[in-house]
Write a protein that holds these residues in place. Structure first.
Motif, PDB file in Angstrom:
ATOM      1  N   LEU A 181      46.544  -8.963  83.121  1.00 52.27           N
ATOM      2  CA  LEU A 181      46.513  -9.598  81.803  1.00 52.27           C
ATOM      3  C   LEU A 181      46.899 -11.067  81.941  1.00 52.27           C
ATOM      4  CD1 LEU A 181      46.232  -9.385  78.732  1.00 52.27           C
ATOM      5  CD2 LEU A 181      48.635  -8.739  78.631  1.00 52.27           C
ATOM      6  N   GLY A 182      46.145 -11.950  81.298  1.00 53.08           N
ATOM      7  CA  GLY A 182      46.461 -13.372  81.335  1.00 53.08           C
ATOM      8  C   GLY A 182      46.559 -13.935  79.928  1.00 53.08           C
ATOM      9  N   PHE A 183      47.551 -14.807  79.732  1.00 54.19           N
ATOM     10  CA  PHE A 183      47.715 -15.466  78.433  1.00 54.19           C
ATOM     11  C   PHE A 183      47.155 -16.872  78.524  1.00 54.19           C
ATOM     12  CE2 PHE A 183      50.912 -12.216  78.588  1.00 54.19           C
ATOM     13  CZ  PHE A 183      50.959 -11.725  77.301  1.00 54.19           C
ATOM     14  N   PHE A 184      46.333 -17.243  77.571  1.00 52.44           N
ATOM     15  CA  PHE A 184      45.788 -18.599  77.549  1.00 52.44           C
ATOM     16  C   PHE A 184      45.643 -19.056  76.111  1.00 52.44           C
ATOM     17  CE2 PHE A 184      44.332 -17.034  81.622  1.00 52.44           C
ATOM     18  CZ  PHE A 184      44.588 -18.118  82.455  1.00 52.44           C
ATOM     19  N   SER A 185      45.707 -20.356  75.949  1.00 53.56           N
ATOM     20  CA  SER A 185      45.410 -20.913  74.638  1.00 53.56           C
ATOM     21  C   SER A 185      43.950 -21.327  74.682  1.00 53.56           C
ATOM     22  CB  SER A 185      46.305 -22.128  74.394  1.00 53.56           C
ATOM     23  OG  SER A 185      45.854 -22.795  73.244  1.00 53.56           O
ATOM     24  N   SER A 186      43.237 -21.168  73.562  1.00 52.44           N
ATOM     25  CA  SER A 186      41.834 -21.577  73.565  1.00 52.44           C
ATOM     26  C   SER A 186      41.404 -22.059  72.188  1.00 52.44           C
ATOM     27  CB  SER A 186      40.939 -20.423  74.001  1.00 52.44           C
ATOM     28  OG  SER A 186      39.585 -20.809  73.889  1.00 52.44           O
ATOM     29  N   ALA A 187      41.201 -23.383  72.111  1.00 55.21           N
ATOM     30  CA  ALA A 187      40.727 -23.937  70.844  1.00 55.21           C
ATOM     31  C   ALA A 187      39.288 -23.474  70.605  1.00 55.21           C
ATOM     32  CB  ALA A 187      40.790 -25.464  70.890  1.00 55.21           C
ATOM     33  N   ARG A 188      38.551 -23.275  71.675  1.00 54.69           N
ATOM     34  CA  ARG A 188      37.142 -22.930  71.594  1.00 54.69           C
ATOM     35  C   ARG A 188      36.946 -21.503  71.087  1.00 54.69           C
ATOM     36  NH1 ARG A 188      33.338 -24.896  74.958  1.00 54.69           N
ATOM     37  NH2 ARG A 188      31.262 -24.065  74.633  1.00 54.69           N
ATOM     38  N   ILE A 210      54.642  -8.018  75.908  1.00 56.90           N
ATOM     39  CA  ILE A 210      53.237  -7.588  75.850  1.00 56.90           C
ATOM     40  C   ILE A 210      52.785  -7.079  77.219  1.00 56.90           C
ATOM     41  CG2 ILE A 210      50.879  -8.372  75.408  1.00 56.90           C
ATOM     42  CD1 ILE A 210      52.089 -10.379  73.413  1.00 56.90           C
ATOM     43  N   LEU A 211      53.223  -7.795  78.284  1.00 54.51           N
ATOM     44  CA  LEU A 211      52.857  -7.367  79.632  1.00 54.51           C
ATOM     45  C   LEU A 211      53.368  -5.963  79.915  1.00 54.51           C
ATOM     46  CD1 LEU A 211      53.343 -10.532  81.860  1.00 54.51           C
ATOM     47  CD2 LEU A 211      51.284  -9.134  81.646  1.00 54.51           C
ATOM     48  N   GLY A 243      35.884  -7.572  87.186  1.00 53.95           N
ATOM     49  CA  GLY A 243      36.973  -7.495  88.147  1.00 53.95           C
ATOM     50  C   GLY A 243      38.302  -7.107  87.519  1.00 53.95           C
ATOM     51  N   GLY A 244      38.378  -7.116  86.184  1.00 53.36           N
ATOM     52  CA  GLY A 244      39.546  -6.534  85.536  1.00 53.36           C
ATOM     53  C   GLY A 244      40.526  -7.486  84.893  1.00 53.36           C
ATOM     54  N   THR A 245      40.234  -8.806  84.916  1.00 49.88           N
ATOM     55  CA  THR A 245      41.135  -9.723  84.232  1.00 49.88           C
ATOM     56  C   THR A 245      40.890  -9.654  82.727  1.00 49.88           C
ATOM     57  OG1 THR A 245      41.076 -11.186  86.117  1.00 49.88           O
ATOM     58  CG2 THR A 245      41.901 -12.105  84.056  1.00 49.88           C
ATOM     59  N   VAL A 246      41.975  -9.356  81.979  1.00 49.58           N
ATOM     60  CA  VAL A 246      41.870  -9.356  80.526  1.00 49.58           C
ATOM     61  C   VAL A 246      42.576 -10.611  80.031  1.00 49.58           C
ATOM     62  CG1 VAL A 246      42.580  -8.194  78.401  1.00 49.58           C
ATOM     63  CG2 VAL A 246      41.789  -6.854  80.362  1.00 49.58           C
TER      64      VAL A 246
END
Lengths: 386, 355
Positions: free
Chosen positions: B191-198, B173-174, B208-211
């Protein structure tokens, strides 16, 4: 008096009925009351040793609305410059419609001084906003730099407000000193934070005592005979009630709807905490305000005069809640009515017990002061009533 | 002498004395206290007569700290007009205008109309213009700092938690993301990968450009093209600096409404309604801009724009289970956007046919 300013009022046509009812009652108590516009209302009727006078508010919601909307239009047209004149105009209207005996109060501030103060505050606010945007650390650093100025700002604000308040040609005054203010403003606030709020009621008590005892009318000072105990009573009642109600409503509302599946939180639980938070905050705020405002004034003395203020929590709750609903529903147009409603209620509950005979006050030495303090205090919500 | 009754206070004690005030033709003010045996004469230029406000008593300030309280405002007005003898100073004329405005319904209606016009036009043109200026004036470094602060907050609150997507998948994906970044020339995007229950299945852009793309969204996507389509949409937000613009828009609205109500807390309260409506309108405009950015890229990359619509519709289904999430309300309907995507694809098809 600015305590009342934050509040609210329905128009005179409708509200004059309960008002005239109150007047009738007041007459029977032997108070100085006259219908709004009499040029020279009659002198108070006198009882045995002292006479009781009720403060009266003759401000009218619709009249204040017109002053307010013209102020708003001119403020917007002048990109905010007129706001200082607007403030003086609104204040003069409100002070001029609060009567003790046959005379009303007078507000004498110079709009240019207020404008100067506002420009200063605007600079600081923008700087803080930027710091906050950059990093919370910058923000805290900026607050730390500003903290030593807080006592100065408090004293300036209170002094400016009182020196520009007059009754019968005699000005109020404030003579608080820097280190006293420093104890009750930044230092005790920090102490309350460190003690998880346990020192907070004591801080409020000390602050009230400081503000009242250093206030003067003419050449005489006000005295405060209150104690810290009742302040703790009010706060502990609020804290305990909040916890009890939270646990109680958790049991009633949330527990039954918690399913066996912990993966999907129940819909009730989702809205329960924010709704409870908002309601508890609102109730506590109004309860504390009604109780402490009443206690503060009832413990204040001036010379041989005593004050009594009895605000009812229910009445205040109704005023604030209905004001909030109407302000939202009218996109803010109800704001001036809201202010008058609260002002009228608070002022009409205010009793002054004076000894018999004509009381003469002598003026103290008054000077002119820059308004920076007054405006900064408005900005940080530090304004305190007369 | 026809004096105006008033109460004289000497400024040293609170004892009122009955007095009469007169303005003479030669510009003096005479105060006769307790009958006429005690008279004071002041030049009008040393005397301050406050503006009239409704029928509030006026305190005329005399030199030396004394004052006269006048309750008959009409009589005082008349007296002033007579002493002006034709030439009214600017200050007096302004005072008259003010009094006419706030003592009559016509005046108040005019003020209300002016206020409404200013508020509405500021909302329509002013806010976006101010926001555009703020965006232009904000250096990208500052914007990046704001984004970092938000990210720190999300991590501290456990809104975002470490990703569980395996590394080879992340690399794929990157790879696609960096190609897209190079092709579109958007600088500073990460690009950042994170898990999010919320947040559930979601992707969003920070100032600033972080997706950020959530694990849940990676799972929900049926193929890489859908993921690329969503990332292209978020890159559109980065390219147009939408988040910063929204912060500027909301702040400028709060400043305006504070001027309107005269109080920050009341402003916040009365903005509850309009602010929500406006925020949603602004954000729908922003979403469309980001969509258009994505469609352009997808067409260039030979990916059907309908991929974005497909994923959006599935997203709506996934979120629909728990009621309308707040982020959805601020987006145009997924179906509508799917139609837009289809339209973009068709137009592209048409263009190809002509070529």
């Amino acid at each position: 008096m600015s305590e009342g300013n934050t509040g609210a009022g329905i128009d005179a046509g409708v509200e004059s009925k309960p008002d005239s009812g109150a007047s009738a009652e007041a007459w029977s108590l032997g108070e100085t009351l006259a219908s709004g516009r009499d040029d020279h209302p009659p002198v108070a009727t006198e009882s045995d040793e002292s006479r009781t006078q009720r403060l009266r508010c003759t401000a009218d919601g619709w009249e204040y609305f017109r002053i307010w909307i013209v102020n708003v239009a001119l403020t917007l047209l002048t990109l905010g410059v007129y706001s200082a004149w607007a403030k003086v105009r609104a204040r003069r209207y409100l002070y001029g419609h609060i009567w003790l005996g046959d005379t009303s109060f007078d507000y004498t501030a110079n709009p240019v001084a207020i404008l100067r103060g506002r420009i200063l505050v605007a600079f600081v606010a923008v700087a803080l906003w930027f710091a906050n945007l950059l990093s919370l650390w910058y923000y805290y650093a900026a607050l730390a730099v500003l903290a030593p100025l807080v006592p100065w700002v408090v004293i300036r604000a209170r002094t400016f407000q009182l020196r520009n308040s007059r009754y019968r040609g005699v000005a109020f005054d404030f003579q608080g000193r820097f280190w006293d203010a420093a104890v009750w403003y930044p230092l005790m606030a920090v102490a309350s934070f460190v003690t998880f709020g346990l020192a907070w009621p004591f801080r409020i008590f000390g602050r009230d005592r400081f503000l009242i005892e250093e206030s003067r009318f003419g050449n005489k000072r006000f005295r405060f005979i209150g104690e810290a105990g009742p302040y703790y009573g009010v706060y502990i009642f609020v804290w305990v009630m909040t916890v009890v109600l939270f646990i109680g409503s958790c049991i009633v509302l949330v527990l039954p709807s918690v399913g066996s599946d912990p993966e999907s939180p129940s819909p009730t639980a989702a809205w329960f905490v924010p709704v409870f938070g908002v309601l508890a905050g609102l109730f506590s705020f109004i309860y504390i305000r009604a109780r402490l405002l009443s206690y503060r004034w009832s413990c204040t003395q001036f010379g041989d005069s005593d004050f009594v203020l009895q605000l009812s929590f229910g009445a205040m709750l109704w005023l604030y809640a209905s004001n909030a609903v109407l302000i939202i529903a009218t996109f803010g147009l109800f704001t001036p009515f809201a202010r008058i409603r609260v002002l009228r209620y608070v002022v009409d509950q205010f009793l002054v017990m004076q000894p018999l005979g004509e009381v003469t006050f002598e003026a103290g030495e008054a000077q002119r002061l820059g308004a920076a303090g007054a405006e900064a205090a408005g900005e940080f919500g530090l304004e305190i009533g007369i | 002498m026809n004096g105006l009754p008033c109460r004289y206070y000497d400024g040293r004690t609170s004892t009122p004395r009955e007095a009469e005030m007169t303005i003479t033709a030669d510009g003096n003010l005479i105060v006769a206290i307790d009958g006429i045996e005690n008279r004071e004469l002041h030049s009008l230029s040393d005397v301050r007569i406050p503006h009239r406000i409704a029928d509030t008593p006026r305190h005329v300030r005399l030199p030396g700290g004394a004052s006269c309280e006048v309750r008959d405002n009409d009589a005082l007005d008349e007296m002033q007009v007579r002493s002006d003898s034709g030439r009214q100073p600017v200050g007096r004329r302004f005072e008259r205008l003010l009094h006419r405005l706030d003592s009559t319904w016509r005046g108040a209606a005019a003020a209300l109309a002016v206020t409404a016009a200013i508020l509405l036009s500021f909302t329509k043109w002013g806010t976006p213009a101010v926001a555009r200026l703020v965006v232009l004036a904000t250096p990208p470094e500052l914007e990046a700092v704001i984004g970092e602060n938000l990210m720190t907050l999300f991590l501290q609150l456990d809104v975002l938690t470490p990703t569980e997507v395996d590394e080879s998948r992340q690399a794929e994906i990157l790879q696609a993301f960096y190609e897209m970044k190079d092709d579109t020339g958007v600088e500073g995007a990460v690009l950042g990968f994170f898990s999010s229950a919320r947040f559930g299945p979601n992707a969003f852009a920070l100032p600033g450009g972080t997706v950020v793309i959530t694990d849940e969204l990676v799972e929900l996507a049926e193929n890489d093209e859908e993921i690329i389509a969503v990332l292209a949409h978020e890159l559109g937000h980065v390219a147009r600096r939408h988040v910063l613009r929204r912060i500027a828009e909301r702040s400028s609205m709060l400043v305006l409404w504070t001027a309107f109500t005269g109080d920050v807390s009341v402003a916040a309260l009365s903005l509850l309604g309009p602010d929500q409506l406006l925020a949603q309108r602004y954000s729908r405009v922003a979403e469309r801009e980001a969509d258009r950015f994505a469609f352009d890229y997808l067409l260039d990359a030979d990916i059907p724009p309908t991929r974005l619509g497909d994923l959006l519709q599935r997203l709506e289904g996934a979120h629909g289970a728990g009621g309308v999430p707040s982020w959805l309300a601020s987006h145009p309907g997924a179906e509508e956007r799917a139609r837009d995507a289809a339209g973009a694809a068709e137009r592209a098809g048409g263009a190809e046919a002509i070529e």
